[in-house]
Motif scaffolding. Sequence first.
Motif, PDB file in Angstrom:
ATOM      1  N   GLU A   1       0.825  -1.199   0.000  1.00  0.00           N
ATOM      2  CA  GLU A   1       0.000   0.000   0.000  1.00  0.00           C
ATOM      3  C   GLU A   1       0.865   1.257   0.000  1.00  0.00           C
ATOM      4  OE1 GLU A   1      -3.326   2.242  -0.245  1.00  0.00           O
ATOM      5  OE2 GLU A   1      -3.231   0.051  -0.339  1.00  0.00           O
ATOM      6  N   GLU A   2       1.989   1.218   0.724  1.00  0.00           N
ATOM      7  CA  GLU A   2       2.895   2.374   0.762  1.00  0.00           C
ATOM      8  C   GLU A   2       3.420   2.696  -0.631  1.00  0.00           C
ATOM      9  OE1 GLU A   2       7.185   3.693   2.767  1.00  0.00           O
ATOM     10  OE2 GLU A   2       6.282   1.749   3.249  1.00  0.00           O
ATOM     11  N   ALA A   3       3.801   1.654  -1.371  1.00  0.00           N
ATOM     12  CA  ALA A   3       4.280   1.862  -2.732  1.00  0.00           C
ATOM     13  C   ALA A   3       3.180   2.431  -3.610  1.00  0.00           C
ATOM     14  CB  ALA A   3       4.783   0.541  -3.313  1.00  0.00           C
ATOM     15  N   LEU A   4       1.952   1.906  -3.455  1.00  0.00           N
ATOM     16  CA  LEU A   4       0.840   2.377  -4.267  1.00  0.00           C
ATOM     17  C   LEU A   4       0.562   3.857  -4.014  1.00  0.00           C
ATOM     18  CD1 LEU A   4      -1.415   1.655  -6.262  1.00  0.00           C
ATOM     19  CD2 LEU A   4      -2.833   1.037  -4.300  1.00  0.00           C
ATOM     20  N   GLN A   5       0.612   4.288  -2.761  1.00  0.00           N
ATOM     21  CA  GLN A   5       0.349   5.692  -2.447  1.00  0.00           C
ATOM     22  C   GLN A   5       1.425   6.597  -3.058  1.00  0.00           C
ATOM     23  OE1 GLN A   5      -2.403   6.840  -1.131  1.00  0.00           O
ATOM     24  NE2 GLN A   5      -3.154   4.747  -0.976  1.00  0.00           N
ATOM     25  N   THR A   6       2.687   6.191  -2.967  1.00  0.00           N
ATOM     26  CA  THR A   6       3.766   6.975  -3.569  1.00  0.00           C
ATOM     27  C   THR A   6       3.588   7.073  -5.076  1.00  0.00           C
ATOM     28  OG1 THR A   6       5.319   6.329  -1.830  1.00  0.00           O
ATOM     29  CG2 THR A   6       6.262   7.100  -3.910  1.00  0.00           C
ATOM     30  N   ILE A   7       3.223   5.951  -5.694  1.00  0.00           N
ATOM     31  CA  ILE A   7       3.056   5.910  -7.147  1.00  0.00           C
ATOM     32  C   ILE A   7       1.910   6.816  -7.584  1.00  0.00           C
ATOM     33  CG2 ILE A   7       2.333   4.385  -9.033  1.00  0.00           C
ATOM     34  CD1 ILE A   7       3.899   2.153  -7.318  1.00  0.00           C
ATOM     35  N   ARG A   8       0.805   6.790  -6.854  1.00  0.00           N
ATOM     36  CA  ARG A   8      -0.337   7.625  -7.219  1.00  0.00           C
ATOM     37  C   ARG A   8      -0.036   9.108  -7.020  1.00  0.00           C
ATOM     38  NH1 ARG A   8      -5.274   3.703  -5.084  1.00  0.00           N
ATOM     39  NH2 ARG A   8      -5.537   2.629  -7.078  1.00  0.00           N
ATOM     40  N   ARG A   9       0.727   9.436  -5.979  1.00  0.00           N
ATOM     41  CA  ARG A   9       1.109  10.833  -5.769  1.00  0.00           C
ATOM     42  C   ARG A   9       2.000  11.304  -6.909  1.00  0.00           C
ATOM     43  NH1 ARG A   9       4.186  10.304  -0.615  1.00  0.00           N
ATOM     44  NH2 ARG A   9       4.596  12.528  -0.888  1.00  0.00           N
ATOM     45  N   ALA A  10       2.949  10.457  -7.294  1.00  0.00           N
ATOM     46  CA  ALA A  10       3.855  10.822  -8.385  1.00  0.00           C
ATOM     47  C   ALA A  10       3.090  11.000  -9.689  1.00  0.00           C
ATOM     48  CB  ALA A  10       4.935   9.759  -8.546  1.00  0.00           C
ATOM     49  N   GLU A  11       2.131  10.096  -9.952  1.00  0.00           N
ATOM     50  CA  GLU A  11       1.344  10.193 -11.185  1.00  0.00           C
ATOM     51  C   GLU A  11       0.506  11.459 -11.205  1.00  0.00           C
ATOM     52  OE1 GLU A  11      -1.971  10.023 -13.786  1.00  0.00           O
ATOM     53  OE2 GLU A  11      -2.155   9.809 -11.609  1.00  0.00           O
ATOM     54  N   LYS A  12      -0.062  11.826 -10.052  1.00  0.00           N
ATOM     55  CA  LYS A  12      -0.916  13.023  -9.986  1.00  0.00           C
ATOM     56  C   LYS A  12      -0.101  14.284 -10.284  1.00  0.00           C
ATOM     57  CE  LYS A  12      -4.342  15.343  -7.064  1.00  0.00           C
ATOM     58  NZ  LYS A  12      -5.387  15.283  -8.089  1.00  0.00           N
ATOM     59  N   ILE A  13       1.086  14.367  -9.699  1.00  0.00           N
ATOM     60  CA  ILE A  13       1.946  15.530  -9.956  1.00  0.00           C
ATOM     61  C   ILE A  13       2.431  15.516 -11.396  1.00  0.00           C
ATOM     62  CG2 ILE A  13       4.132  16.638  -9.346  1.00  0.00           C
ATOM     63  CD1 ILE A  13       3.722  15.578  -6.480  1.00  0.00           C
ATOM     64  N   PHE A  14       2.834  14.338 -11.861  1.00  0.00           N
ATOM     65  CA  PHE A  14       3.381  14.206 -13.213  1.00  0.00           C
ATOM     66  C   PHE A  14       2.344  14.604 -14.268  1.00  0.00           C
ATOM     67  CE2 PHE A  14       4.495  11.933 -17.071  1.00  0.00           C
ATOM     68  CZ  PHE A  14       5.869  12.046 -17.127  1.00  0.00           C
ATOM     69  N   SER A  15       1.081  14.185 -14.055  1.00  0.00           N
ATOM     70  CA  SER A  15       0.042  14.398 -15.063  1.00  0.00           C
ATOM     71  C   SER A  15      -0.679  15.726 -14.924  1.00  0.00           C
ATOM     72  CB  SER A  15      -0.990  13.262 -14.988  1.00  0.00           C
ATOM     73  OG  SER A  15      -0.374  12.025 -15.244  1.00  0.00           O
ATOM     74  N   SER A  16      -0.321  16.533 -13.920  1.00  0.00           N
ATOM     75  CA  SER A  16      -1.029  17.789 -13.714  1.00  0.00           C
ATOM     76  C   SER A  16      -0.515  18.910 -14.607  1.00  0.00           C
ATOM     77  CB  SER A  16      -0.932  18.235 -12.242  1.00  0.00           C
ATOM     78  OG  SER A  16       0.417  18.439 -11.856  1.00  0.00           O
ATOM     79  N   GLU A  17       0.560  18.656 -15.367  1.00  0.00           N
ATOM     80  CA  GLU A  17       0.994  19.640 -16.359  1.00  0.00           C
ATOM     81  C   GLU A  17      -0.133  19.820 -17.378  1.00  0.00           C
ATOM     82  OE1 GLU A  17       3.715  21.441 -17.017  1.00  0.00           O
ATOM     83  OE2 GLU A  17       4.996  20.849 -15.360  1.00  0.00           O
ATOM     84  N   PRO A  18      -0.491  21.042 -17.736  1.00  0.00           N
ATOM     85  CA  PRO A  18      -1.633  21.260 -18.622  1.00  0.00           C
ATOM     86  C   PRO A  18      -1.570  20.496 -19.932  1.00  0.00           C
ATOM     87  CG  PRO A  18      -0.927  23.340 -17.664  1.00  0.00           C
ATOM     88  CD  PRO A  18       0.096  22.315 -17.261  1.00  0.00           C
ATOM     89  N   ASP A  19      -0.406  20.432 -20.561  1.00  0.00           N
ATOM     90  CA  ASP A  19      -0.320  19.755 -21.845  1.00  0.00           C
ATOM     91  C   ASP A  19      -0.388  18.254 -21.701  1.00  0.00           C
ATOM     92  OD1 ASP A  19       2.097  19.763 -20.509  1.00  0.00           O
ATOM     93  OD2 ASP A  19       3.285  19.594 -22.334  1.00  0.00           O
ATOM     94  N   GLU A  20      -0.034  17.757 -20.491  1.00  0.00           N
ATOM     95  CA  GLU A  20      -0.084  16.314 -20.272  1.00  0.00           C
ATOM     96  C   GLU A  20      -1.481  15.874 -19.849  1.00  0.00           C
ATOM     97  OE1 GLU A  20       2.293  14.084 -20.773  1.00  0.00           O
ATOM     98  OE2 GLU A  20       3.603  15.634 -21.549  1.00  0.00           O
ATOM     99  N   ALA A  21      -2.163  16.708 -19.080  1.00  0.00           N
ATOM    100  CA  ALA A  21      -3.440  16.294 -18.511  1.00  0.00           C
ATOM    101  C   ALA A  21      -4.578  16.370 -19.516  1.00  0.00           C
ATOM    102  CB  ALA A  21      -3.775  17.165 -17.293  1.00  0.00           C
ATOM    103  N   ALA A  22      -4.412  17.121 -20.584  1.00  0.00           N
ATOM    104  CA  ALA A  22      -5.521  17.318 -21.512  1.00  0.00           C
ATOM    105  C   ALA A  22      -5.942  15.993 -22.129  1.00  0.00           C
ATOM    106  CB  ALA A  22      -5.100  18.305 -22.604  1.00  0.00           C
ATOM    107  N   ASP A  23      -7.232  15.662 -21.949  1.00  0.00           N
ATOM    108  CA  ASP A  23      -7.829  14.484 -22.569  1.00  0.00           C
ATOM    109  C   ASP A  23      -7.090  13.195 -22.236  1.00  0.00           C
ATOM    110  OD1 ASP A  23      -9.742  16.101 -23.818  1.00  0.00           O
ATOM    111  OD2 ASP A  23      -8.364  16.519 -25.476  1.00  0.00           O
ATOM    112  N   GLU A  24      -6.469  13.125 -21.084  1.00  0.00           N
ATOM    113  CA  GLU A  24      -5.782  11.897 -20.697  1.00  0.00           C
ATOM    114  C   GLU A  24      -6.819  10.830 -20.371  1.00  0.00           C
ATOM    115  OE1 GLU A  24      -2.133  10.759 -17.804  1.00  0.00           O
ATOM    116  OE2 GLU A  24      -3.914  11.509 -16.807  1.00  0.00           O
TER     117      GLU A  24
END
Length: 447
Positions: A218-241
């Motif tokens: 679960e610890e790994a999953l939480q870290t991975i989801r946090r990283a994905e959220k930050i990574f994908s929050s760039e406007p050009d990356e998040a569009a229509d993902e």
Amino acid sequence: MTRRIIVALLRLAMRVYFRRVEVLGIEKVPREAPVIFVLNHPNALVDPAFLLSLAPRRVSFLAKAPLFRMPVLSFLVRAMDSLPVYRRQDEGEDVSKNSEVFMAARRLLARGGTIGICPEGVSHDEPRLRPIKTGAARIALGAVSTGEVANLKIVPAGLYYTSKTKFRSEVLLYFGNPIEVQPAEMESDGNPPRAAVRELSNRIECALREVMLDAEHEEALQTIRRAEKIFSSEPDEAADESLGEELQLQQRFVNAYHVLREQAPERLRRLEVRMSRFEEELAQAGVDPDDLSPPKSTVDVFTHLISRVLLFLLLIVPATLGVLIHYPAYRLGGYLATRFSRDDDDMVSTIKIMSAMLLFPLTWIIVTVVVYKPAGWIVATVTMVLMPWAGYLAIRFFEGFDEFMGGLRALAFFLVRRRFFVRLLAERKAIRSEILALGEETASLSQ
């Protein structure tokens, strides 16, 4: 007809409960050949409901035997042509009856039908795939090895929930590449050889891991989801993902996390600390990562604000009525989910959806009866028709309102504390660059 009605109601319930429902890989499902669907099982009865209502084939599920004795669920599982499975962990069950069930499953496949199986055996709340049972492999090998079934395919189906217990979260149903089943020489007792069963079960397990998010802890999953959220929050990356792209990104993060934890733990720790500090600063500012983007222009900002305010003013009355009518049933459903899930998160959504399918129609009937007495049947009929739409309008209205307020907070943050805002933008970009760099290094380390 009963099955069609149930499937239609399930599909409607899923579309309302989940904000977004995606289906990928549907073209990989054979349209004519007999098929065994194997499905991961993180969310109790919601999991088979998705396969039953969204698969391109009519599916008969293998369901645990106790469901066939429960008052309401027994009607549903029988109406869906389910077959009972007898498990050792269910008290009083005779597991020897499974041989008859497997024969019935083979006959169904011989007619060109499809079967759905959750090979983990039980619903669970772990972030990883649990060791799978051999039932799917035994049925498949028995069917093709006896010559009863030809051209049998096993299709892995993965379910990915962004937040399985949260109302209006998102879900992906992901079909993978079909698995060919080769016949094997049957043993003297009429069962397929253990080695062949084990080999096919391993193939099924590997195929399932490719269509789901499989984190070891679960610890790994939480870290991975946090990283994905930050990574994908760039406007050009998040569009229509799409959710498929989100799942694939998190799968890459899972692989990278395991390699980094073994070979570069200090680098991973520094990234986790940096992400935590960034999230704390965002929380202090009251801004979500997805809202952290500078406004395009003053004219665009004020045009958007005015249009949204006018729309909210137009819809606020029917949306408020929808809330007032449905809120008691909504709260009661939440209470029942908390009361009867017994701290099992994998049961929360099942109870919420089942209670909603009962309590909301009951609410509509009660309100219709109350309106009928003073206003007559015409007004009562119109009320009955409009109430479900008012409820759905209320959901969409307040979702839009929350998004609007999030954007407004981000705009205020940009105007009042512009330097801090720009620093957070730079920090997000730096974290994203670090994640990309670690991904490239991980790929080289794993080779």
